[in-house]
Design an enzyme around this catalytic site. Structure first.
Site, PDB file in Angstrom:
ATOM      1  CG  HIS A 103     -62.167 -41.104  67.400  1.00 11.84           C
ATOM      2  ND1 HIS A 103     -62.737 -39.964  66.878  1.00 11.84           N
ATOM      3  CD2 HIS A 103     -60.834 -40.906  67.331  1.00 11.84           C
ATOM      4  CE1 HIS A 103     -61.795 -39.148  66.506  1.00 11.84           C
ATOM      5  NE2 HIS A 103     -60.636 -39.692  66.768  1.00 11.84           N
TER       6      HIS A 103
HETATM    7  C1  T46 Z   1     -58.073 -37.578  66.291  1.00 10.16           C
HETATM    8  C2  T46 Z   1     -58.635 -36.248  66.658  1.00 10.16           C
HETATM    9  C3  T46 Z   1     -57.763 -35.464  67.571  1.00 10.16           C
HETATM   10  C4  T46 Z   1     -60.243 -36.833  56.670  1.00 10.16           C
HETATM   11  O1  T46 Z   1     -60.815 -36.968  55.572  1.00 10.16           O
HETATM   12  N1  T46 Z   1     -58.885 -36.924  56.742  1.00 10.16           N
HETATM   13  C5  T46 Z   1     -58.220 -36.786  57.917  1.00 10.16           C
HETATM   14  O2  T46 Z   1     -56.972 -36.893  57.952  1.00 10.16           O
HETATM   15  C6  T46 Z   1     -58.973 -36.562  59.122  1.00 10.16           C
HETATM   16  C7  T46 Z   1     -58.278 -36.423  60.466  1.00 10.16           C
HETATM   17  C8  T46 Z   1     -60.332 -36.474  59.027  1.00 10.16           C
HETATM   18  N2  T46 Z   1     -60.951 -36.595  57.823  1.00 10.16           N
HETATM   19  C9  T46 Z   1     -62.407 -36.429  57.753  1.00 10.16           C
HETATM   20  C10 T46 Z   1     -63.209 -37.510  58.428  1.00 10.16           C
HETATM   21  C11 T46 Z   1     -64.469 -36.800  58.853  1.00 10.16           C
HETATM   22  O3  T46 Z   1     -65.378 -36.784  57.756  1.00 10.16           O
HETATM   23  O4  T46 Z   1     -62.750 -35.217  58.416  1.00 10.16           O
HETATM   24  C12 T46 Z   1     -64.006 -35.354  59.091  1.00 10.16           C
HETATM   25  C13 T46 Z   1     -63.874 -35.001  60.558  1.00 10.16           C
HETATM   26  O5  T46 Z   1     -63.042 -36.007  61.202  1.00 10.16           O
HETATM   27  P1  T46 Z   1     -63.329 -36.499  62.708  1.00 10.16           P
HETATM   28  O6  T46 Z   1     -64.782 -36.493  62.993  1.00 10.16           O
HETATM   29  O7  T46 Z   1     -62.595 -37.796  62.878  1.00 10.16           O
HETATM   30  O8  T46 Z   1     -62.620 -35.330  63.527  1.00 10.16           O
HETATM   31  P2  T46 Z   1     -62.178 -35.332  65.058  1.00 10.16           P
HETATM   32  O9  T46 Z   1     -61.657 -33.974  65.346  1.00 10.16           O
HETATM   33  O10 T46 Z   1     -63.248 -35.845  65.941  1.00 10.16           O
HETATM   34  O11 T46 Z   1     -60.968 -36.385  65.126  1.00 10.16           O
HETATM   35  C14 T46 Z   1     -59.734 -36.034  64.550  1.00 10.16           C
HETATM   36  C15 T46 Z   1     -59.034 -37.277  63.990  1.00 10.16           C
HETATM   37  O12 T46 Z   1     -59.947 -37.956  63.114  1.00 10.16           O
HETATM   38  C16 T46 Z   1     -58.608 -38.232  65.073  1.00 10.16           C
HETATM   39  O13 T46 Z   1     -57.652 -39.146  64.541  1.00 10.16           O
HETATM   40  O14 T46 Z   1     -57.336 -38.176  67.054  1.00 10.16           O
HETATM   41  O15 T46 Z   1     -58.915 -35.424  65.517  1.00 10.16           O
END
Ligand code: T46
Length: 135
Positions: free
Chosen positions: A50
Protein backbone atom coordinates in the site's frame (compact mmCIF):
# COMPACT_ATOMS: atom_id res chain seq x y z
CA UNK A 1 13.76 14.99 2.18
CA UNK A 2 11.63 14.00 -0.77
CA UNK A 3 13.13 10.63 -1.61
CA UNK A 4 13.63 7.47 0.46
CA UNK A 5 16.87 7.84 2.43
CA UNK A 6 18.89 5.59 4.68
CA UNK A 7 19.73 7.66 7.76
CA UNK A 8 22.77 6.75 9.85
CA UNK A 9 21.84 7.22 13.50
CA UNK A 10 24.26 8.00 16.31
CA UNK A 11 25.76 4.83 17.78
CA UNK A 12 27.52 4.89 21.13
CA UNK A 13 29.56 1.75 21.67
CA UNK A 14 31.32 0.78 24.87
CA UNK A 15 32.15 -2.51 26.60
CA UNK A 16 28.51 -2.73 27.78
CA UNK A 17 27.17 -2.76 24.25
CA UNK A 18 25.71 -0.19 21.86
CA UNK A 19 23.17 2.60 22.21
CA UNK A 20 21.53 4.50 19.38
CA UNK A 21 19.08 7.36 19.59
CA UNK A 22 17.19 9.83 17.47
CA UNK A 23 15.36 13.10 17.97
CA UNK A 24 12.46 14.48 15.94
CA UNK A 25 13.47 17.27 13.54
CA UNK A 26 17.10 16.61 14.31
CA UNK A 27 18.02 13.14 13.05
CA UNK A 28 14.69 12.62 11.27
CA UNK A 29 12.70 15.27 9.38
CA UNK A 30 9.34 14.87 11.14
CA UNK A 31 7.68 14.86 14.55
CA UNK A 32 6.93 11.37 15.85
CA UNK A 33 3.17 10.97 16.46
CA UNK A 34 2.97 7.17 16.58
CA UNK A 35 5.15 4.11 17.11
CA UNK A 36 4.36 0.55 16.07
CA UNK A 37 6.36 -2.56 15.40
CA UNK A 38 6.13 -5.65 13.25
CA UNK A 39 7.45 -8.96 14.53
CA UNK A 40 6.80 -12.73 14.49
CA UNK A 41 6.49 -12.58 10.70
CA UNK A 42 6.28 -16.16 9.38
CA UNK A 43 8.79 -17.19 6.70
CA UNK A 44 7.60 -16.20 3.24
CA UNK A 45 5.09 -13.59 4.45
CA UNK A 46 5.17 -9.96 3.37
CA UNK A 47 3.75 -6.75 4.85
CA UNK A 48 2.65 -3.50 3.30
CA UNK A 49 1.48 -3.45 -0.34
CA UNK A 50 0.00 0.00 0.00
CA UNK A 51 1.00 3.68 -0.07
CA UNK A 52 0.26 6.66 2.15
CA UNK A 53 -1.06 10.02 1.01
CA UNK A 54 0.45 12.06 3.87
CA UNK A 55 2.26 9.75 6.28
CA UNK A 56 6.07 9.80 6.57
CA UNK A 57 7.80 6.96 8.40
CA UNK A 58 11.15 5.66 9.57
CA UNK A 59 11.77 1.89 9.57
CA UNK A 60 14.45 0.42 11.83
CA UNK A 61 15.48 -3.25 11.88
CA UNK A 62 15.68 -3.66 15.66
CA UNK A 63 16.71 -7.28 15.24
CA UNK A 64 17.26 -9.58 12.27
CA UNK A 65 16.76 -8.32 8.75
CA UNK A 66 14.21 -7.77 6.00
CA UNK A 67 13.94 -6.21 2.56
CA UNK A 68 11.96 -3.09 1.64
CA UNK A 69 10.82 -2.38 -1.92
CA UNK A 70 9.59 1.12 -2.70
CA UNK A 71 7.90 2.49 -5.81
CA UNK A 72 7.01 6.12 -6.43
CA UNK A 73 4.40 5.19 -9.05
CA UNK A 74 6.28 7.22 -11.65
CA UNK A 75 8.85 4.60 -12.66
CA UNK A 76 11.38 4.94 -9.83
CA UNK A 77 12.02 1.80 -7.79
CA UNK A 78 14.13 1.47 -4.64
CA UNK A 79 15.40 -1.64 -2.84
CA UNK A 80 16.77 -1.66 0.69
CA UNK A 81 18.02 -4.40 2.98
CA UNK A 82 17.67 -3.38 6.61
CA UNK A 83 19.75 -5.26 9.16
CA UNK A 84 21.42 -2.60 11.30
CA UNK A 85 19.66 -1.04 14.34
CA UNK A 86 21.88 2.03 14.02
CA UNK A 87 20.29 3.10 10.75
CA UNK A 88 16.75 3.96 9.74
CA UNK A 89 15.02 4.04 6.39
CA UNK A 90 13.11 7.30 5.93
CA UNK A 91 10.10 6.94 3.65
CA UNK A 92 8.30 10.11 2.56
CA UNK A 93 4.60 10.03 1.75
CA UNK A 94 3.54 8.78 -1.67
CA UNK A 95 5.58 5.57 -1.94
CA UNK A 96 4.14 2.12 -2.51
CA UNK A 97 5.97 -0.24 -0.12
CA UNK A 98 6.42 -3.95 0.40
CA UNK A 99 8.44 -5.51 3.21
CA UNK A 100 9.47 -9.12 2.72
CA UNK A 101 12.08 -11.83 3.34
CA UNK A 102 11.99 -11.28 7.11
CA UNK A 103 14.67 -13.32 8.86
CA UNK A 104 13.66 -15.50 11.78
CA UNK A 105 13.28 -13.42 14.95
CA UNK A 106 13.34 -10.10 13.12
CA UNK A 107 11.53 -7.00 14.32
CA UNK A 108 10.80 -3.77 12.45
CA UNK A 109 10.27 -0.65 14.55
CA UNK A 110 8.27 2.07 12.75
CA UNK A 111 8.20 5.73 13.76
CA UNK A 112 5.31 7.55 12.10
CA UNK A 113 4.51 11.22 11.52
CA UNK A 114 0.73 10.87 12.05
CA UNK A 115 -1.77 8.90 14.13
CA UNK A 116 -3.35 5.84 12.49
CA UNK A 117 -5.88 6.79 9.80
CA UNK A 118 -7.22 4.23 7.34
CA UNK A 119 -8.22 7.15 5.08
CA UNK A 120 -4.53 7.91 4.48
CA UNK A 121 -3.94 4.49 2.85
CA UNK A 122 -4.05 3.72 -0.88
CA UNK A 123 -4.38 -0.06 -1.05
CA UNK A 124 -5.02 -0.49 -4.79
CA UNK A 125 -1.93 -0.20 -7.01
CA UNK A 126 -3.83 1.16 -10.03
CA UNK A 127 -5.48 3.82 -7.88
CA UNK A 128 -1.99 4.69 -6.54
CA UNK A 129 -0.57 5.08 -10.08
CA UNK A 130 -3.46 7.38 -11.05
CA UNK A 131 -3.06 9.36 -7.79
CA UNK A 132 0.64 9.94 -8.53
CA UNK A 133 0.28 10.72 -12.22
CA UNK A 134 -2.40 13.33 -11.41
CA UNK A 135 0.22 15.20 -9.40
C1 T46 B 1 3.25 0.40 6.74
C2 T46 B 1 3.76 -0.98 6.97
C3 T46 B 1 5.24 -1.06 7.01
C4 T46 B 1 -3.78 -0.09 13.68
O1 T46 B 1 -4.89 -0.22 14.23
N1 T46 B 1 -2.94 0.91 14.07
C5 T46 B 1 -1.72 1.09 13.49
O2 T46 B 1 -0.98 2.02 13.86
C6 T46 B 1 -1.33 0.21 12.42
C7 T46 B 1 0.01 0.38 11.72
C8 T46 B 1 -2.19 -0.78 12.04
N2 T46 B 1 -3.38 -0.93 12.67
C9 T46 B 1 -4.25 -2.05 12.28
C10 T46 B 1 -4.83 -1.96 10.90
C11 T46 B 1 -5.01 -3.40 10.49
O3 T46 B 1 -6.26 -3.87 11.01
O4 T46 B 1 -3.48 -3.24 12.30
C12 T46 B 1 -3.89 -4.13 11.26
C13 T46 B 1 -2.72 -4.52 10.38
O5 T46 B 1 -2.28 -3.34 9.65
P1 T46 B 1 -1.74 -3.44 8.13
O6 T46 B 1 -2.46 -4.50 7.39
O7 T46 B 1 -1.80 -2.04 7.58
O8 T46 B 1 -0.24 -3.89 8.39
P2 T46 B 1 0.99 -3.83 7.39
O9 T46 B 1 2.14 -4.46 8.09
O10 T46 B 1 0.64 -4.35 6.05
O11 T46 B 1 1.29 -2.26 7.21
C14 T46 B 1 1.86 -1.55 8.29
C15 T46 B 1 1.35 -0.11 8.30
O12 T46 B 1 -0.08 -0.13 8.27
C16 T46 B 1 1.84 0.68 7.12
O13 T46 B 1 1.67 2.07 7.38
O14 T46 B 1 3.90 1.21 6.11
O15 T46 B 1 3.26 -1.57 8.18
Amino acid sequence: MLTPTLIKLPQLKDPRGSLSFLESQNHIPFDIRRVYYIYDVPAGESRGSHAHKNLCQLFIAMSGSFFVKLDDGLGNLYDFHLSNPSEGLYIPSGYWRELNRFSSGSACLVLASLPYDEGDYIRDYDVFKRYKSNG
